[in-house]
Enzyme design. Structure first.
Site, short mmCIF file in Angstrom:
data_model
loop_
_atom_site.label_atom_id
_atom_site.label_comp_id
_atom_site.label_asym_id
_atom_site.label_seq_id
_atom_site.Cartn_x
_atom_site.Cartn_y
_atom_site.Cartn_z
N LYS B 72 -9.92 -6.26 -6.26
CA LYS B 72 -9.22 -5.59 -5.20
C LYS B 72 -8.65 -4.37 -6.02
O LYS B 72 -7.95 -4.66 -7.87
CB LYS B 72 -7.56 -6.43 -5.82
N SER B 147 -1.32 -7.78 0.77
CA SER B 147 -2.09 -6.51 0.72
C SER B 147 -3.28 -6.85 0.29
O SER B 147 -3.92 -5.07 0.71
CB SER B 147 -1.03 -5.84 -0.21
N SER B 171 1.18 -11.86 -0.77
CA SER B 171 -0.40 -10.53 -0.29
C SER B 171 -1.78 -11.26 -0.68
O SER B 171 -2.98 -10.52 -0.49
CB SER B 171 -0.08 -9.59 -1.58
#
Ligand SMILES: [Mg+2]
Ligand SMILES: [Zn+2]
Lengths: 482, 489, 94
Positions: B72, B147, B171
């Site tokens: 990420k 997210s 997330s």
């Protein structure tokens, strides 16, 4: 008559002192602390506030903060927290300063009659350097930031408003400085900024208990300026109030070169720092044993030292306090005593240090950094005590030592400053003096011993001060059968 | 051959690499080629070289032997663009690497690229990326969740065998649920936060997004651990074990009777009910518990997280790194930089957080949220006296349409309803695929049904119960019918 | 519920320039979110201790040992503007 007397005012002063701790590394990262290093050579992702970095507190800094608190008679919080103090400024890389808020590590102390409100840990800001035109497209002036200093561990000490004058502030700060110096937790060097002081000042009618509107005097960088700045602000406030005007709450800067006070442009918004508990850090909870261990290892502090100088060594109160509160001079004095050995007169040695030496190098200078080594001064004081050199001769020797250092015995030798004892040479000069001053001889014989002054003057002139006054008197009396 | 390589889970690939059955450089290339051609916006940066060819020795003897991984974009990597999907960090090259990523690399994981996300991890749909929206591989008109939506989409599309994610209020779990994957948010403190660009420091935790529970355990094993650079890190007390449970005999699962089902799609509810039945069939005892303050979790979360974020994002000021927009004087430079660099959602949260902390409002907002947080943690403590695990749906809905909630922040925030309480309490929670629902969320669906979308089951346990949690999830996974991911079709 | 002047004040605190339109929208959206959040006012939370952290740790400290700093070029590498080996910004007020 008394009802016409103008109201008398007293000043109410509280101090905020920032002390940089002399740890090896910064408060929250492992970058080395070093004054005067090339700009931005002592930084890392943490103290540059890079994304994703986290602070880890320096154990030594916590220990130093506790020691400071204990030396100031504070209680140490069993569990204290760090908070974030939020504001934007280029010297603040994260956009917040990690500080302490509602539970500081130290609180409720007292030093020499001035109460300590709190002492807390925080990190220092970096250094902004203003440059003019940068030569870049933007034209206007630039500020350049050097993050080397950013993150230096600080203890911020806040007093209660217990001080009443500039002179008291100065003397108390000197004591505070000596105390911290003795602890060994900071260099407390005002020029390098490792000790910085702000003062909150207000005035009120004598006898009143309510506090007046206070102003804040920022960043005074010497004891002398602190005293002068505070006194100037007290005078300004008194004049305002006497003229029927009001004191406005503001932050002021004292310019020592002109003696003027200027208002610093107030920040654009009120001080809304949005403090909240620092989520990157866990509480500091020093175990009781650690606090006791630190307490037990505290050195002799200046207040105790002043007591020792006064009652142990027999110095006057003023000399004792001067030596104890002026850390470097006191330390130097103790070293001279140590070098001189047991027989030396502590009082006379103190006079040489606080009088003659300080007069020559200045009260703000560190004697240890002068060319007069403690060994040399000890030797000189000993020679005076043993009458190997007269007071006048010794002062000349001290002049030479201050100028270019050296060994007193050799200077005395080289410059022929040795005191003239009971030798034939001195007797001969006395004979010549008597011969040259027949009137004085007559007066003395008639019982007016004051007349000996002329004879001694003659001898001193002839010997360039190397003769001992007492010895001359003895010889005169002997020769005249008085 | 390439398709066979993609078919391997991370754990299977590691075994095959150790056995010499497959070639690490070929495995990397198989994924890198797919990444190079990806059309769903999953990646923000991709590795163009092949580290397995360039430095094979770095990987050969390691536990993961070169298994590729997607990271990420919230994690900093030295010399690799790391932007948190924000324009304000465009071009930023960190001088250091996040501890959790360094640990995975040391264990032999080789990084394929950085995945897209909601800017600064603020969002539940991945529409808040400063660069591009991510599409859900199950249905490209829908969001992958957020997210960590880029990570989830990458794994679901076969663009990585697994990926790291971060979870502040859901997330990891919510995008895993919306993409039919396993997502684990570990106990707060078990994975170092050093190098993870901070959103809300007291809540942020990194964790795995994987195809199955075994891979989640494998990744956690190598990313967790106490870190001297993160003073809030503890690591996990026990070594992470690969899960092996085949039944749930003697385990008690608590279902909160306090859930308000009115905001939950019927299809999601049906999948959840069926999942609970499956737990019973595996030998588990299902008990009723209450989490009376959980409904206020969202309120507490939307005060605490923005407040911390407002301070965490103050460092993006145009001085030391990232974007600078000039202006007349210092304040204008700050204000222009932050105006131009931050997207709408980030600004909204900075404003909300600054407001909640500002003079006169602290006690009513931030201060009060911290009290609610205590009550929520107390609720879980009480619940875990009655049960070993708490189960809820992960998300109240299936993946929603791109654009559906962008105009209504509150509706978007409600996506986190079931996941924020665990974040506030700091306890571990995993989302495991539980079944499928119809695209409108109205009813349960079966594999092969047209447009069926995945629904996740959230299982939460007490702090540091990761091994037990992974075991429970593993048993559940074995008993759940396999739902072919988009890359398998 | 939240006024424009509050929005302006908070935006200034946060160093965010917001256009007129953004301010309008912000007031509306924050108002809606705060309207939802305000339900926590109804809870009885007397006697409850705040939780700022869930980890049960204290004294997580490091020893005072020097770690290598970044070479200056690396420290300055990401800076938008460098003058005299420092990070340059428009002149800061005194
Ligand atoms: Mg301070
Ligand atoms: Zn540093």
């Amino acid at each position: 008559m008394s009802q016409n007397t103008a109201t008398e005012y007293e000043a109410v002063i509280g101090l905020e002192i920032h002390v940089q701790l002399s740890t090896n590394t910064k408060m929250f990262c492992g970058c080395q602390l070093q004054f005067g290093a090339d700009p931005n050579t002592l930084t890392c992702p943490v103290c540059l506030g890079h994304p994703g970095t986290l602070p880890v507190p320096n154990e030594k800094a916590v220990r130093y903060a506790i020691a400071t608190g204990l030396a100031l008679g504070c209680s140490i919080a069993p569990r204290s927290m760090f908070h974030r103090k939020n504001y934007f400024y280029p010297d603040l890389p994260k956009g917040y300063q990690i500080s302490q808020f509602d539970v500081p590590i130290c609180s409720d102390g007292e030093l020499a009659g001035v109460r300590i409100h709190r002492a807390h840990m925080e990190e220092d800001a970096a250094k902004n350097i203003h440059v003019g035109e940068s030569g870049r497209i933007h034209g206007a002036g630039r500020t350049v930031v050097d993050y080397n200093r950013g993150g230096t561990p600080l203890v911020e000490i806040v007093t209660e408003p217990d001080i009443r004058s500039g002179a008291q502030a100065r003397e108390w700060l000197q004591l505070l400085r000596a105390t911290i110096k003795q602890l060994g937790v900071s260099d407390v060097n005002m020029e390098e900024g490792s000790l910085r002081c702000d003062a909150n000042i207000s005035i009120r009618p004598v006898g009143a208990t309510e506090l007046g509107t206070k102003t804040e005097l920022k960043n005074m960088n010497s004891f002398r300026f602190i005293e002068r700045g505070i006194d100037a602000e007290i005078a300004r406030q008194t004049a305002l109030v006497n003229a029927g005007e009001k004191v406005r709450q503001e932050t002021l800067h004292f310019d020592p070169s002109t003696g003027s006070l200027t208002s610093l442009r107030s920040k654009e918004e009120s001080h809304d720092y949005r403090y909240f508990p620092e989520p990157d850090l866990v509480p500091v909870a020093p175990p009781a044993e650690l606090i006791e261990e630190i307490r037990a290892s505290l050195p002799e502090l200046p207040l105790e030292k002043a007591d020792h100088f006064e009652n142990g060594l027999g110095l006057s109160v003023d000399t004792a306090r001067f030596l104890a509160f002026n850390a470097e001079i006191g330390a130097y004095y103790q070293e001279v005593l140590l070098e001189a050995g047991a027989d030396v007169d502590a009082k006379r040695t103190a006079d040489w240090v606080t009088g003659e030496l300080v007069a020559r190098i200045g009260a703000d200078a560190d004697p240890a950094e002068s060319k007069v080594t403690p060994v040399a001064l000890a030797q000189l004081v000993t020679m005076v005590g043993e009458k190997k050199v007269t007071n006048a001769g010794a002062k000349t020797v001290l002049d030479r030592l201050v100028e270019s250092g050296g060994v007193p015995e050799q200077i005395v030798e080289a410059e022929g400053l040795a005191a003239m004892g009971d030798g034939d040479e001195l007797a001969g000069i006395v004979d010549a003096a008597l011969e040259a001053n027949p009137k004085a001889v007559d007066d003395m014989k008639a019982g007016n011993m004051k007349a000996i002054g002329a004879v001694i003057g003659f001898v001193m002139k002839q010997t360039q001060g190397r003769a001992d006054g007492g010895e001359v008197t003895r010889i005169v009396r002997e020769k005249l059968g008085l | 051959m390439s398709a066979d390589l993609i078919a391997l889970s991370a754990a299977q690939a590691a075994v095959a690499l150790h056995a010499g059955e497959i070639d690490a450089a070929e495995l990397f290339s198989a994924y890198a080629d797919r990444v190079a051609g990806e059309q769903i916006g999953a990646y923000l940066w991709r590795e163009e070289g092949n580290p397995l060819v360039e430095r094979p020795a770095d990987f050969r003897s390691t536990p993961l032997a070169g298994v590729p991984i997607a990271v990420k974009d919230l994690f900093c990597m030295e010399g690799v663009p790391s932007t948190a999907a924000s324009k304000i960090l465009e071009g930023y090259l960190p001088p250091y690497t996040a501890t959790s990523i360094a640990r995975l690399q040391a264990a032999g994981a080789s990084v394929l690229g950085k995945t897209n996300m909601d800017e600064f991890a603020m969002g539940s749909s991945n529409e808040n990326s400063g660069y591009k929206t991510v599409k859900n591989p199950w249905d490209e008109t829908r969001v992958p969740g957020g997210s960590s939506g880029g990570s989830a989409a990458a794994v679901a599309a076969g663009l990585a065998p697994w990926a790291t994610g971060t979870d502040t209020g859901g997330s990891i779990r919510q995008p895993a649920s919306l993409c039919g994957l396993v997502g684990l948010k570990p106990t707060y403190g078990s994975v170092s936060r050093y190098g993870m660009i901070a959103f809300a420091s007291s809540l942020d935790q990194a964790g795995p997004i994987t195809r199955d529970v075994t891979d989640a355990a494998l990744m956690l094993k190598y990313m967790q651990g106490k870190d001297e650079r993160d003073s809030t890190s503890t690591g996990l007390p026990d070594e992470v074990e690969l899960p092996s449970a085949t039944d749930l005999n003697g385990k008690r699962f608590g279902v909160p009777s306090t859930i308000d089902w009115s905001g939950v799609q019927p299809g999601v509810k049906a999948v959840f009910d069926a999942a609970v039945e499956r737990l019973t069939a595996l030998g588990a005892e299902v008990v009723e518990i209450t989490l009376p303050h959980a409904e206020h979790g969202l309120s507490a979360y939307y005060l605490i997280a923005p407040a911390e974020a407002s301070a965490n994002l103050a460092r993006f000021d145009g001085v030391r790194f990232g974007l600078r927009s000039e202006g007349e004087g210092l304040t204008a430079m700050y204000e222009n930089t932050r105006h131009d660099g931050f997207g709408a959602e980030v600004k909204r949260r900075i404003m909300l957080g600054t407001y909640a902390l500002s003079s006169g409002y602290y006690d009513a907002y931030y201060g009060r949220a911290q009290l609610v947080r205590t009550k929520i943690a107390d609720d879980f403590r009480a619940a875990f006296n009655k049960c070993d695990f708490v189960v809820t749906p992960t998300s109240p809905t299936v993946a929603f349409k791109v654009g559906e909630r962008v105009e209504d922040p509150l509706a978007m925030y409600l996506s986190d309803l079931f996941t924020v309480p665990m974040s506030l309490a700091g306890i571990p929670a995993i989302s495991v695929p539980a079944g499928l629902a119809t695209p409108d969320g109205a009813a349960q669906a079966a594999p092969g049904d047209d447009g069926a979308l995945p629904v996740g089951l959230q299982i939460a346990g007490p702090a540091h119960s990761e091994n037990a949690l992974l075991d429970a999830a593993f048993a559940f996974e074995r008993a759940t019918e396999h739902m072919p991911a988009p890359w398998e079709r | 519920m939240i006024e424009r002047k509050d929005v302006e004040y908070v935006a200034r605190l946060a160093r965010l320039r917001l256009s007129e339109e953004e301010q309008e929208r912000m007031a509306r959206e924050l108002g809606a979110v705060l309207g939802y959040i305000e339900h926590i006012e109804e809870l009885d939370l007397s006697g409850v201790e705040p939780t700022s952290h869930v980890v049960d740790l204290v004294n997580s400290l490091r020893s005072d040992e020097v770690r290598e700093s970044l070479p200056r070029e690396a420290a300055l590498a990401n800076a938008p503007e460098v003058v005299d080996n420092g990070f340059a910004v428009p002149a800061a007020g005194s």
